[in-house]
Write an enzyme that holds these catalytic residues in place. Sequence first.
Site, PDB file in Angstrom:
ATOM      1  N   LYS A  79       0.845  -1.196   0.000  1.00 52.71           N
ATOM      2  CA  LYS A  79       0.000   0.000   0.000  1.00 52.71           C
ATOM      3  C   LYS A  79       0.880   1.246   0.000  1.00 52.71           C
ATOM      4  O   LYS A  79       1.900   1.278   0.709  1.00 52.71           O
ATOM      5  CB  LYS A  79      -0.895  -0.049   1.245  1.00 52.71           C
ATOM      6  CG  LYS A  79      -1.978   1.020   1.320  1.00 52.71           C
ATOM      7  CD  LYS A  79      -2.871   0.786   2.543  1.00 52.71           C
ATOM      8  CE  LYS A  79      -3.986   1.798   2.663  1.00 52.71           C
ATOM      9  NZ  LYS A  79      -4.855   1.548   3.831  1.00 52.71           N
ATOM     10  N   SER A 154      -9.772   1.447   2.937  1.00 53.90           N
ATOM     11  CA  SER A 154      -8.940   2.227   2.045  1.00 53.90           C
ATOM     12  C   SER A 154      -7.872   1.409   1.313  1.00 53.90           C
ATOM     13  O   SER A 154      -7.294   1.905   0.356  1.00 53.90           O
ATOM     14  CB  SER A 154      -8.251   3.347   2.832  1.00 53.90           C
ATOM     15  OG  SER A 154      -7.367   2.787   3.792  1.00 53.90           O
ATOM     16  N   SER A 178      -9.799  -0.916   7.129  1.00 59.36           N
ATOM     17  CA  SER A 178      -9.242  -0.773   5.777  1.00 59.36           C
ATOM     18  C   SER A 178      -8.525  -1.978   5.202  1.00 59.36           C
ATOM     19  O   SER A 178      -8.162  -1.962   4.030  1.00 59.36           O
ATOM     20  CB  SER A 178      -8.292   0.416   5.729  1.00 59.36           C
ATOM     21  OG  SER A 178      -9.048   1.585   5.601  1.00 59.36           O
TER      22      SER A 178
HETATM   23  N1  GLN Z   1     -13.196   3.726   6.526  1.00 55.83           N
HETATM   24  C1  GLN Z   1     -12.541   4.148   7.713  1.00 55.83           C
HETATM   25  C2  GLN Z   1     -12.145   5.602   7.579  1.00 55.83           C
HETATM   26  O1  GLN Z   1     -12.427   6.152   6.591  1.00 55.83           O
HETATM   27  C3  GLN Z   1     -11.363   3.296   7.995  1.00 55.83           C
HETATM   28  C4  GLN Z   1     -10.171   3.624   7.177  1.00 55.83           C
HETATM   29  C5  GLN Z   1      -8.955   2.836   7.550  1.00 55.83           C
HETATM   30  O2  GLN Z   1      -9.043   1.800   8.216  1.00 55.83           O
HETATM   31  N2  GLN Z   1      -7.820   3.361   7.186  1.00 55.83           N
HETATM   32  O3  GLN Z   1     -11.573   6.188   8.425  1.00 55.83           O
END
Ligand code: GLN
Length: 484
Positions: A79, A154, A178
């Site tokens: 990532k 994400s 994410s």
């Molecule tokens: N969807 C969650 C957010 O937008 C989690 C994102 C993540 O785990 N980085 O914060």
Amino acid sequence: MELCDKSAYDLSRLLRKREVSAREIVESVLLRIDEKEPLIHAYITVTRDTALAQADRADQLLAQGGDIAPLTGIPIAIKDLLCTRGIKTTCASKILANYVPPYNATVVDRLFQQGAILVGKTNMDEFAMGSSTENSAFGVTRNPVDPQRVPGGSSGGSAAGVAAGEAIAAIGSDTGGSIRQPASFCGIVGMKPTYGRVSRYGLIAYASSLDQVGPLCRSVEDCALLLNAISGHDRRDSTSVDTPCPDFLGSLDQDLNGVRIGLPKEYFVKGMDPAVKEKVMEAVSFLERNGAHVQEISLPHTPYAVGTYYLIATAEASSNLARYDAVKYGVRPPDEFEDIIAMYQQARSEGFGREVQRRIMLGTYVLSAGYYDAYYVKAQKARTLIREDFSKAFEEVDCLVTPVSPCLPFNLGEKVAEPLQMYLVDIYTVSANLAGVPAMSINCGTVGNLPVGLQIIGKPFDEEMLLRVAHAYQRLSGGNAHGF
Ligand code: GLN
């Protein structure tokens, strides 16, 4: 089956038997990237030359014989928020579009020490803020199962890349879901380890009390293999815990007899897609038929989880993202400025996308004088209650089983105009981050062709229990990670 569709575990056996070379595997992955990337867009950067050079080095090592590191010759995607020396690391943001780190994240170093090959840096929501990979400054990633739909986020690029055969396995980060939610949406396996299990040195921070790095892969075996490589204490991350790491592959071959599974009743309420519920309940009865003991338990503070998460995560983000001031970090606009404030303003307005700006503003607000007690301190208290819910539950059971997402992978564009709808998708995943406990997602079937994820949540530092239950489920159900 092409080489690029095989699991890391199977490929490493073929490599050892000299039935394939690392070069052949990498070439198969690069060919798939050429085919699929124009549609899927899993990557921000493909590191073709690095991958081929590393493959040749792996083949030399294999030719010499002797002891070979477990991930030798396995192409992995990372990532784009983990620092890679000499390779652009953008966090999917314009503000870091030209950032080339002078060092590797500890996780990257460990993967290299284990022989892994870097294929590229994957697309993501900007600064890991989002649940669909639509918030990237470099375009959306599509779900390989159905390209009209999101891959989740994400870590959507990591999940889509693995599902499409554009990488054998990938690394993501999970602050509120994410890793698990994109794994669920793309039909693969993903794990957020215990907070403190994996070093975050060189991870670009979003919300430091919640962030954790973990694997996305095709099978539970691969998950154990990657976890073995990346976990362990790191003196460069003060939150990494100095506790022994078992051989995670060793926990795979136990059965389900005597395992006590809790079903949190607050997770099966109205608002969730009934088709998702049906698949998850089928998986639960399958586990029960195969020797597990299933009982209902309660996590009474679940209704506060999403609110608590979005207060704490945004507060920490507003602080973490202050460093992008176009002086220390961030692209500086070429114009002349009246003063430094005007320069900050323009750099940050142009450099950050809308969702990131929204969260910085929300986070700054909840930390500001007069509101701090009402929001931030309140959220910390709620977090303690949520954490206690888990400790109490784990007095009665060994792990919890829940859905990963209340809905199936949704259409591109469906939720972008309504941030709150997007935030609610995280309802089943954020609590594990707030409590710091490990959690993973495995596929438990499809609705139409759309994958449904089963979440298994465990006690702190008991990733072995998750792997045991997940592997037993995959082995006994004959289900592989991805059904396409
Ligand atoms: N969807 C969650 C957010 O937008 C989690 C994102 C993540 O785990 N980085 O914060």
